[in-house]
Design an enzyme around this catalytic site. Structure first.
Site, short mmCIF file in Angstrom:
data_model
loop_
_atom_site.label_atom_id
_atom_site.label_comp_id
_atom_site.label_asym_id
_atom_site.label_seq_id
_atom_site.Cartn_x
_atom_site.Cartn_y
_atom_site.Cartn_z
N ALA A 85 7.75 29.68 24.96
CA ALA A 85 6.58 29.03 24.35
C ALA A 85 6.39 27.64 24.92
CB ALA A 85 6.76 28.95 22.83
N ASP A 86 5.15 27.18 24.85
CA ASP A 86 4.83 25.81 25.23
C ASP A 86 3.67 25.34 24.36
OD1 ASP A 86 5.32 23.53 27.07
OD2 ASP A 86 3.22 23.87 27.61
N THR A 87 3.71 24.08 23.94
CA THR A 87 2.69 23.53 23.06
C THR A 87 2.12 22.25 23.65
OG1 THR A 87 3.81 24.43 21.09
CG2 THR A 87 2.21 22.68 20.73
#
Length: 215
Positions: A85-87
């Site tokens: 994941a990346d935000t």
């Protein structure tokens, strides 16, 4: 929400390709058992080459996941499912990084004051199927966050706590930074760093042999 497939998942080696304690805590709440192996991917993709924050965050999440899978494969410790994941935080379509200094954090929060910005998380589910082939499900979540009008002294006091310095956009909604937020539209957990409900929906699809969505 994952209870119908927890027994099957208990037989699967699951790896979270992130060192984020917030993602680990959110994922723990599902009842999953998993290992944490942070990705070593250098997050240096040229943002100007992407049409939108969505494209950027999904590609970064994919690169993180691929790096961990390749590393595990080389070591002979391959995993059946890797979650990456990346935000990012974006204001008017422009991605905001983590602040580099107190003055940078002050500038970020001043720009966010009284405005609505968006938080995007890209998630990758990388699963080895029974026939040995690899399937990747890539999706994203967007949440709009409205900041209240922040007096200068409030911004300065918050920056002085040190909390903004390791947070994209210069704040953490799950901690003191939550006091700056007037309201949100969308998934709260997405702002923290992992879209919990959307993740569960995609997992149910993936383990019901229906595949996942590409959106």
């Amino acid at each position: 929400m994952l209870h119908p497939i927890l027994s099957e998942l208990s037989l699967t080696r699951i790896v979270l390709a992130s060192g984020s304690p917030r993602r680990r805590e959110i994922l723990n709440s599902t009842g999953l058992t998993f290992d944490v192996i942070p990705s070593k991917f250098d997050e240096n993709l040229d943002k100007s080459q992407f049409e939108s924050p969505v494209d950027y965050v999904k590609e970064t999440a994919r690169r993180k996941t691929d790096e961990v899978r390749e590393r595990l494969s080389i070591s002979g410790k391959a995993s059946s499912l890797i979650i990456g994941a990346d935000t990012v935080v974006a204001l008017d379509g422009k991605i905001m990084e983590k602040p580099t200094s107190k003055s940078d954090a002050t500038s970020m929060l001043t720009n966010l004051s009284g405005k609505t910005h968006s938080v995007y998380t890209g998630v990758v589910l990388s699963k080895v199927l029974q026939n040995g082939t690899l399937k990747q499900v890539i999706f994203h979540e967007k949440t709009d966050v409205k900041f209240g009008n922040l007096p200068t002294e409030v911004i300065k006091s918050y920056v002085d706590t040190g909390e903004p310095m390791d947070k994209a956009g210069g704040y953490g909604i799950q901690a003191i930074g939550g006091t700056l937020v007037e309201g949100i539209c969308g998934d709260y957990y997405n702002v923290v760093g992992f879209p919990l409900h959307h993740f569960c929906v995609e997992m149910l699809k993936l383990y019901d042999n229906k595949g996942g969505t590409q959106n």
